[in-house]
Design an enzyme around this catalytic site. Sequence first.
Site, PDB file in Angstrom:
ATOM      1  N   GLY A 115     -53.056 -41.627 -89.033  1.00  0.00           N
ATOM      2  CA  GLY A 115     -52.686 -43.021 -89.215  1.00  0.00           C
ATOM      3  C   GLY A 115     -51.429 -43.192 -90.046  1.00  0.00           C
ATOM      4  N   CYS A 126     -67.044 -43.646 -87.422  1.00  0.00           N
ATOM      5  CA  CYS A 126     -66.261 -44.060 -88.581  1.00  0.00           C
ATOM      6  C   CYS A 126     -67.108 -44.906 -89.525  1.00  0.00           C
ATOM      7  CB  CYS A 126     -65.014 -44.820 -88.149  1.00  0.00           C
ATOM      8  SG  CYS A 126     -65.342 -46.195 -87.040  1.00  0.00           S
ATOM      9  N   GLY A 138     -58.215 -43.006 -85.529  1.00  0.00           N
ATOM     10  CA  GLY A 138     -58.238 -41.578 -85.817  1.00  0.00           C
ATOM     11  C   GLY A 138     -58.301 -41.302 -87.308  1.00  0.00           C
ATOM     12  N   SER A 139     -57.801 -40.151 -87.692  1.00  0.00           N
ATOM     13  CA  SER A 139     -57.864 -39.709 -89.081  1.00  0.00           C
ATOM     14  C   SER A 139     -56.825 -40.421 -89.931  1.00  0.00           C
ATOM     15  CB  SER A 139     -57.642 -38.199 -89.160  1.00  0.00           C
ATOM     16  OG  SER A 139     -56.294 -37.887 -88.826  1.00  0.00           O
ATOM     17  N   GLU A 154     -57.167 -48.102 -87.250  1.00  0.00           N
ATOM     18  CA  GLU A 154     -58.587 -47.942 -87.582  1.00  0.00           C
ATOM     19  C   GLU A 154     -58.793 -46.480 -87.937  1.00  0.00           C
ATOM     20  OE1 GLU A 154     -60.591 -50.307 -87.929  1.00  0.00           O
ATOM     21  OE2 GLU A 154     -59.849 -51.975 -86.714  1.00  0.00           O
TER      22      GLU A 154
END
Length: 508
Positions: A244, A295, A239-240, A261
């Site tokens: 994170g 991403c 995610g963002s 990630e």
Amino acid sequence: MTSVVKDLNISELEAGAGTGSWQNTQGDILESVSPIDGSVIGRVRCAGRDDYEQVVATATAAFQIWRKVPAPRRGEIVRQIGNALRDSKKALGALVTLEMGKIRAEGEGEVQEMIDIADFAVGQSRMLYGLSLHSERPDHRMYEQWHPLGPVGVITAFNFPVAVWAWNAMLCLIAGDTVIWKPSSKTPLTAIATLKIAWAVLRANDVPEGVLNLVIGSRGDVGEPMLGDNRIPLISATGSVPMGRHVAQTVAGRLGRSLLELGGNNGIIVTPQADMDMAIRAILFGAVGTAGQRCTTTRRIIVHESVRDQLTEGLIRAYGQVRIGNPLDAATLMGPLIDRGAGAEMQAALDRLKAQGGKVLYGGEVLSGGLFDAGTYVTPCICSATAHMEVVRQETFAPILYIIPYKQLNEAIKFHNAVPQGLSSAIFTGNMRESEAFLSAAGSDCGIANVNIGTSGAEIGGAFGGEKETGGGRESGSDAWKSYMRRQTCTINWSDDLPLAQGIKFDI
């Protein structure tokens, strides 16, 4: 849409929690809205806190059984899951397109990623190797081995609604772990359909309930309890960056593990020695594919000033040929953004670019009329910028491409590394010295570094992940399986003496 939902056995109202069979969840109703036209595909009755507790308890109990199943046998079951996904590839790929908005080829490609990682995991199930070590003490043997870790929490994002789960889950299964999946609330149906396919395989092999689990619910009812749950030794989250940071801090607070990630702000250096046609084709897919919502999307082009105009003109011509529309249409190359909010964020980023002195060279409009009235369709955007602009340092999850000039290669590498994210990177050059400089310790600071291929579309055989604000996690291939197991160092004394390490004497 109706035929896809029917083929995958999706009902009008699905439960948001299951362990191999569905729970009678009592939470709020979540609607899955297609970004293609704003229509409701299906509804999910979300999991509440009690539902979450039942899922974790079942996953914890199942781990006690699953960890004792021989790893090659676990691999055989994963092989069967991969084959079941093969049988449903077209239907499941179409559902990915309906729910997320990526074009049909990319939707099926995402299902293929699940199939590929299943194949990889089957082989890995016979290669959970430990080292044989030499003891400093006579008549001692020392070695290390790897054991199952426990229930693993997997939190996935909307842009890869099933593949990232599979990267984690297939390795968890062969490692002897159980899995608790919290998918994005924007793409719940693909998760439900995927687990229905996998559960059928588990039942056919008499695997107990609780090995593969699903919880769809709010942050308060599901997300936060999962992060703070001592029964879950590892949280793998995609995610963002802000998300994170919160995951890392919360899980670390209980001394758990996190595999993150997070953001990508991926750059490509284009030198005067580059094959310009190859570079343009790679940039086009990297920047426009999935409507800029990967991403690994290419967001920055750092190009030598002598070829900047040539590259920019070539990209503008290529962008003008991109067919935007319904992603179910085979002729479409770019579908919608995930929702109207994503389009608004794109416009806000372009406003910041202009305020900081940049220019929009092509695209950037929100489209309207007919299908485009969904408010989720935009034209991909090419912008002129400098490396020092704050907007260039930020990741905007949309098809915005910044063109940044450089004079010397060391300057280009400096510009490339000057962002807080560190996921994927590339250089296009025919010069060996330039490519080796980019791949050296003084070159790209990303987890992925490529030469003469783009930033997007990593193979499952290599470990996937990045540095800095990308989180440092590694998933999928190479030795990423070690993240899902616990290492144990073992020493066996087969003598009739008891020497101590480091030559210490402690005699009575």
